[in-house]
Design an enzyme around this catalytic site. Structure first.
Site, mmCIF file in Angstrom:
data_model
loop_
_atom_site.group_PDB
_atom_site.id
_atom_site.type_symbol
_atom_site.label_atom_id
_atom_site.label_comp_id
_atom_site.label_asym_id
_atom_site.label_seq_id
_atom_site.Cartn_x
_atom_site.Cartn_y
_atom_site.Cartn_z
ATOM 1 N N ASP A 41 -37.548 -21.236 -53.327
ATOM 2 C CA ASP A 41 -37.174 -22.404 -54.409
ATOM 3 C C ASP A 41 -38.360 -22.695 -55.377
ATOM 4 O O ASP A 41 -39.577 -22.686 -54.748
ATOM 5 C CB ASP A 41 -36.882 -23.774 -53.690
ATOM 6 C CG ASP A 41 -35.543 -23.578 -52.811
ATOM 7 O OD1 ASP A 41 -34.537 -23.553 -53.712
ATOM 8 O OD2 ASP A 41 -35.479 -23.908 -51.626
ATOM 9 N N ASP A 71 -42.034 -16.865 -52.059
ATOM 10 C CA ASP A 71 -41.234 -18.112 -51.697
ATOM 11 C C ASP A 71 -40.053 -18.066 -52.397
ATOM 12 O O ASP A 71 -39.871 -17.237 -53.088
ATOM 13 C CB ASP A 71 -42.085 -19.224 -52.123
ATOM 14 C CG ASP A 71 -41.522 -20.636 -51.814
ATOM 15 O OD1 ASP A 71 -41.004 -20.995 -50.909
ATOM 16 O OD2 ASP A 71 -41.269 -21.448 -52.828
#
Length: 218
Positions: A12, A10
């Site tokens: 953020d 991922d």
């Protein structure tokens, strides 16, 4: 078919800190529409979700969400490179992982912004695939983006890992048959991550080291 493991990241809260760029974009959208802005904590609690969900959850009427998103995206476009940094250990994590695994990114950001951002941060070269919100019909927690990333690099779910900071990453991974690792350097509590992930650690470099040791022992 590659025999290397695949590690999907991922963005953020996992590899990057773009909190200021996101929060400021939300503030701009609420200000332009003369609505009371939510707190930074409220906005951060939804980071990782698609923008439609975030604005709706923060009280924006459905018929105005597209307008809010347009203002947000324009502000974000102007500021995201200057207001985004790698999290501590992120460069090391990607560098170590690239030595023994195929790497990809699965994010709810658009792949266009993500690629430009990763290039600016000096790590795009490590990734074989970047799957963003604009590449799928159903974003995380649906397994579609993870499955699409695996297909793009001809990898198997049984030899793959998803590293993320939210339950959405873990739920998408589980539905795709992928081992999920939660990191507490992002926007979710360790307690919530432990309820959803196969393994939880403090950051991306710890997650990569865990995978490396596990693969050496298996």
């Amino acid at each position: 078919m590659s025999f290397k493991p695949t590690i999907l990241f991922d963005l953020d809260g996992t590899l990057i800190d773009s909190t200021d760029a996101i929060v400021n974009g939300f503030y701009k959208a609420f200000k332009e529409h003369n609505l009371a802005k939510p707190s930074k904590e409220q906005i951060c609690s939804f980071i990782g979700h698609p923008l439609e969900y975030m604005f709706g959850s923060l009280g924006v009427p459905n018929h105005l969400i597209s307008n809010f998103i347009a203002v947000y995206k324009e502000d974000y476009r102007q500021n995201y490179l200057a207001q985004t940094t790698l999290l501590p250990g992120a460069f090391e994590a990607v560098n170590i992982a690239s030595e023994f695994a195929n790497l990809g990114v699965v994010t709810t950001k658009t792949s266009l912004y993500s690629k430009i951002l990763l290039e600016n941060l000096g790590i795009l070269k490590y990734f074989s695939v970047v799957i963003g919100r604009d590449d799928v019909i159903n974003p995380k927690p649906d397994p579609e983006p993870i499955l699409k990333a695996l297909k793009a690099i001809n990898a198997t779910a049984s030899n793959a890992y998803m590293i993320g900071d939210t339950p959405m990453d873990a739920k998408a991974a589980k539905s795709a048959g992928v081992f999920s690792i939660g990191v507490t350097c992002g926007y979710e509590s360790k307690k919530i991550l432990e309820l959803n992930c196969d393994y939880v650690c403090c950051d991306a470099v710890s997650a990569v080291e865990y995978i490396k040791i596990y693969k050496q022992q298996s």
